[in-house]
Design an enzyme around this catalytic site. Structure first.
Site, PDB file in Angstrom:
ATOM      1  N   SER A  53       0.857  -1.176   0.000  1.00  0.00           N
ATOM      2  CA  SER A  53       0.000   0.000   0.000  1.00  0.00           C
ATOM      3  C   SER A  53       0.887   1.217   0.000  1.00  0.00           C
ATOM      4  CB  SER A  53      -0.898  -0.006   1.237  1.00  0.00           C
ATOM      5  OG  SER A  53      -1.740   1.124   1.208  1.00  0.00           O
ATOM      6  N   ARG A 301      -0.028  -4.903  -6.360  1.00  0.00           N
ATOM      7  CA  ARG A 301      -1.286  -5.491  -5.891  1.00  0.00           C
ATOM      8  C   ARG A 301      -2.452  -4.792  -6.585  1.00  0.00           C
ATOM      9  NH1 ARG A 301      -4.995  -8.357  -4.648  1.00  0.00           N
ATOM     10  NH2 ARG A 301      -5.610  -9.074  -2.580  1.00  0.00           N
ATOM     11  N   THR A 337      -7.369   1.889   3.981  1.00  0.00           N
ATOM     12  CA  THR A 337      -7.030   1.228   5.251  1.00  0.00           C
ATOM     13  C   THR A 337      -8.069   1.529   6.328  1.00  0.00           C
ATOM     14  OG1 THR A 337      -4.697   1.416   4.678  1.00  0.00           O
ATOM     15  CG2 THR A 337      -5.218   0.876   6.942  1.00  0.00           C
ATOM     16  N   CYS A 490       1.091  -7.874 -16.564  1.00  0.00           N
ATOM     17  CA  CYS A 490       1.636  -8.560 -15.394  1.00  0.00           C
ATOM     18  C   CYS A 490       2.895  -7.829 -14.933  1.00  0.00           C
ATOM     19  CB  CYS A 490       1.959 -10.015 -15.705  1.00  0.00           C
ATOM     20  SG  CYS A 490       2.814 -10.793 -14.317  1.00  0.00           S
ATOM     21  N   CYS A 513       5.189 -14.978  -9.497  1.00  0.00           N
ATOM     22  CA  CYS A 513       3.920 -14.281  -9.219  1.00  0.00           C
ATOM     23  C   CYS A 513       3.958 -13.566  -7.869  1.00  0.00           C
ATOM     24  CB  CYS A 513       2.784 -15.295  -9.249  1.00  0.00           C
ATOM     25  SG  CYS A 513       1.195 -14.613  -8.778  1.00  0.00           S
ATOM     26  N   CYS A 516      -0.709 -10.297  -7.303  1.00  0.00           N
ATOM     27  CA  CYS A 516      -1.443  -9.032  -7.451  1.00  0.00           C
ATOM     28  C   CYS A 516      -2.847  -9.260  -7.972  1.00  0.00           C
ATOM     29  CB  CYS A 516      -0.671  -8.057  -8.340  1.00  0.00           C
ATOM     30  SG  CYS A 516      -0.778  -8.403 -10.105  1.00  0.00           S
ATOM     31  N   CYS A 519      -4.120 -10.634 -13.585  1.00  0.00           N
ATOM     32  CA  CYS A 519      -4.476 -11.546 -14.677  1.00  0.00           C
ATOM     33  C   CYS A 519      -5.872 -12.118 -14.480  1.00  0.00           C
ATOM     34  CB  CYS A 519      -3.427 -12.659 -14.806  1.00  0.00           C
ATOM     35  SG  CYS A 519      -3.057 -13.516 -13.283  1.00  0.00           S
TER      36      CYS A 519
END
Lengths: 545, 251
Positions: A53, A301, A337, A490, A513, A516, A519
């Site tokens: 974040s 993410r 948050t 990606c 990977c 996130c 895809c």
């Protein structure tokens, strides 16, 4: 296949996902119902390992959850001291004046720049102190459904070989039974998706829309560090029809958080969120902040951007959805948050009531949300994000100013999200290629060296956790029509198109990977399936992320 | 017959973490970095648990020396199958000599038939504690073990040596250090992690054990390896030979 013998354990409540929402829910439960047994599982190798974040956080929910957070040494150490919103042209940056009136949601007075991973680690400690049992390194693989209700979850099996057979170290997943299950997996959680589908939770609400956030943390020379400086930008390098922008925060000990958010409703198949993020650093308004510095962490993410219009039904028999699993992010504020934590706390209150009254569904959750500041906060900004999709960045920004300044969010109309993100790509033939600069390895980098800084690892013999539901569709649709968009969106270089003679194939480097979920969201025909890999795998973000 | 196996385990920066030098240059940044059990110690625990499962040992005791959080490492050892654990608490960074000194006290108290430990820790790569401990105890040692068989009061150890394997036979009690190929450690499964919370974990203070913990070594500096220079593509073998002669000056 033979039935796997699974051990079982029973709790009053099982929480899936150790982010701000899940941890706040677990803490709240133990506060209001101290006799409740609460088990929290987290797929990351430790609490915080999968947290990405910005992050500027508003302490409102934390204040309500743990009013003595300052005495508990909460890692909110960098108050926001100055902030700028820039509109970028290729060579210039225009500072938006009177920010607190034009974009009142952006007023960050009283907020803190934090490492959200560090905040989550701290919340984890508070939760353990409150008696929550936390088990990191275990993923929720399946919902346990009995008598048309969720009766808990099954954790992922460990030690499955690449071909799907049980290896020598096979350890079967465990059944965690619960009277109530709280799903707080973050955006696009797999159990949440199952629950939404199984119980029809999205009936009558708009599609969820998403964005991809890609982040770097830099360590810079002390003399250049301006703790509490917050800078956001929109405009260049994206075109007017693509939603997104950059952030840059100075925080902690000589650290800079830099990142870029791209709305996943973008249309140009040649767009690469990763490269947009890289090239924005070359703009004079950003470049100067990195001088003499060193990039130390990288991550990415997806986040939910649908907001108010896309919030599904929040409770179902045996459980609830909270945090970004439901989609509580406040887009214009660029903050989720405090809303995630608040939704977790309200979920806990509803769940506690369901436990006392012994009802299957914590159906008071929705009413609790509607009566709280969380609901009015999201309602008042509901038109801002869709306005950008509808009218583009410049007019969208103008609309946003009018909506906020004149109507203060109380407009009598509601704008819609007309498409799901997988429906918006245009065929390659109709798209313009984008010439991205080559990485200079000082300020800008390629994907491989970036993923290296996310400390990502997956047990290498496990089955590939990213699957094509239908092999041939990749060739006829992804390759022939869209020129392999997954190789660009990606951020971890998982997908590469390979030529084998005259044939084209998709290579899936699943071990790269970073979880996130882009895809799973953006694939044009939803042909890519993101399955939960073995627990403990994925990125290992350190404190600072 | 009872035979106890003592397994020292160390809490180190997780092997997946890309380490970086701390801002003050004093060492590697450990603040907020994921920590785990030293992988060679996991192998040692696995071997000890297998010996107990085969009936060659009766009890597995894990011991760790370090900060309070090292109890997480011990809980992992318990989840993998150790029966009980001992934490020797200290906030100091100890050198192998001091660690071996503390372990000797535990060995004298517990009287194990075998000390099975990792050949080295991945943080300082010292590869010394097992050897020093064996010397201090006057016990035989089998280092770099890739196979361990216990029979008739003796341990047969296959050792990884340059160019092959050496098999030695030691009289017990002995110290064995585990190499990578000894076994593949099991997962700490969720049910076992839950059960491990209820297994006994005793805490001692390093300062109370009467061992000289003073460091003998001074760290002069810590630096990251030089960055690899970008390579160039050459067109022919002749060009390569030329470059090796004139630029690299190696032939």
């Amino acid at each position: 296949m033979t039935q796997i013998e699974r051990e079982e354990m029973e709790f009053d409540v099982v929480v899936v996902g150790g982010g701000p929402a899940g941890l706040a829910a677990a803490i709240r439960l133990r506060q209001i119902a101290p006799e409740t047994s609460v088990c929290l599982i987290e797929k990351g190798s430790e609490i915080g390992a999968h947290i990405v974040s910005g992050a500027v956080i508003e302490p409102r929910a934390l204040e309500e959850l743990l009013p003595d957070w300052r005495d508990r040494n909460a890692p909110l150490r960098t108050p926001v001291t100055e902030e700028h919103m820039l509109y970028l042209t290729p060579h210039r940056a225009i500072n938006i004046p009177a920010l607190d009136r034009v974009m009142p949601h952006m007023n960050n007075h009283g907020n803190f720049v934090v490492s959200l991973g560090e905040v989550c680690r701290w919340l984890g400690e508070q939760a353990e102190e409150a008696g929550v049992e936390i088990y990191p390194g275990f993923s929720g693989a399946e919902l346990l459904i009995e008598n048309n209700r969720v009766a808990g979850i099954i954790t992922g099996d460990m030690g499955i070989e690449r071909d799907g057979t049980q290896g020598g170290n096979f350890a079967p997943g465990m059944i965690l039974r619960a009277k109530q299950t709280i799903l707080t997996e973050g955006a696009r959680g797999s159990l949440s998706a199952h629950a939404m589908q199984r119980f029809g939770l999205r009936k009558g609400v708009e599609s969820q829309t998403y964005a991809l956030g890609i982040k770097e943390v830099w360590e810079i020379p002390k003399e250049n560090h301006r703790p509490g400086l917050v800078q956001h930008s929109f405009g260049w390098p994206l075109d007017d029809h693509t939603y997104g922008g950059a952030w840059l925060y100075h925080f902690g000990e000589n650290l800079v958080s830099y990142g870029f958010v791209t709305g996943l409703d973008y249309a140009n198949t040649y767009l690469s969120p990763f490269e947009e993020m890289q090239r924005t650093k070359l703009h004079p308004a950003f470049r100067k902040h990195f001088e003499g510095g060193k990039r130390i962490i990288y991550g990415a993410r997806a986040l939910s951007e649908g907001g108010f219009q896309s919030i599904p039904r929040l409770s179902f028999p045996g459980g609830v959805l909270a945090g970004d699993s439901a989609g509580f992010l406040n887009v214009p504020k660029i903050k989720g948050t405090h809303t995630a934590m608040k939704s977790g706390m309200l979920a806990a209150e509803a769940v506690a009531e369901a436990l006392t009254k012994d009802t299957t569904e914590a159906s008071t959750f929705t009413a609790l949300v509607k009566d709280s500041w969380l609901w009015s906060e999201l309602r008042d900004v509901r038109n801002i994000r869709p306005a950008f999709s509808k009218w583009g960045m410049k007019l969208g920004a103008l609309y946003s100013g009018i909506d906020s300044m004149i109507f203060r969010g109380r407009t009598p109309w509601t704008l819609h999200h007309p498409h799901a993100d997988n429906e918006t790509l245009k065929p390659a033939a109709l798209c313009k290629k984008i010439a991205y600069p080559k990485p200079d390895n000082k300020l800008t980098f390629d994907r491989v060296s970036s993923v290296f800084l996310s400390s990502t690892n997956h047990e290498e013999n496990q089955p590939v956790h990213l699957k094509l539901r239908n092999q041939s569709i990749w060739r006829t649709v992804n390759h022939d029509v869209f020129d392999s968009p997954e190789s660009r969106y990606c951020p971890a270089g998982v997908y590469e198109q390979e030529q084998d003679g005259t044939e084209w194939n998709l290579r899936i480097n699943a071990q790269n990977c970073v979880h996130c979920k882009t895809c799973d969201i953006k694939d044009p025909t939803q042909n890519i399936e993101w399955c939960t890999p073995e627990g403990g795998g994925g990125p290992n973000y350190p404190v600072g992320m | 017959m009872t035979m106890k196996v003592l397994v020292p385990v160390k809490r180190v920066v997780d092997y997946n973490v890309k380490v970086r030098v701390a801002a003050d240059g004093s060492g590697v940044e450990t603040q907020g970095v994921k920590m785990s059990m030293n992988p060679f110690d996991e192998i040692a625990i696995e071997e000890a648990v297998r010996l107990r499962e085969k009936g060659a040992a009766t009890e597995v005791v894990a011991v760790s020396i370090g900060v309070q959080a090292s109890q997480d490492t011990l809980r992992t050892a318990l989840a993998m199958g150790a029966d009980r654990a001992i934490l020797i608490r200290t906030n100091e960074t100890l050198e192998p000599l001091a660690v071996a000194g503390l372990l000797k006290i535990i060995v004298e108290r517990e009287a194990p038939g075998l000390v099975c430990m990792g050949k080295q820790a991945i943080d300082d790569d010292m590869n010394a504690t097992g050897q020093i401990l064996a010397a201090k105890l006057g016990w035989p040692q089998g280092t770099f073990a890739s196979a361990v068989t216990i029979a008739d009061g003796r341990a047969e150890i296959a050792r990884e040596i340059d160019g092959g394997t050496e098999v030695i036979s030691l009289a017990l009690p002995a110290v064995v250090t585990a190499d990578l190929r000894l076994n593949e450690p099991r997962y700490a499964s969720l049910p076992n992690i839950m059960k491990a919370r209820k297994k006994p974990l005793e805490t001692l203070d390093a300062a109370d054990l009467g061992v000289d913990l003073a460091p003998r070594l001074t760290i002069v500096s810590v630096a990251e390896p030089a960055e690899r220079k970008e390579g160039v593509k050459l067109n022919s073998a002749a060009e390569l030979v030329e470059k090796l002669k004139t630029e690299a000056k190696v032939i």
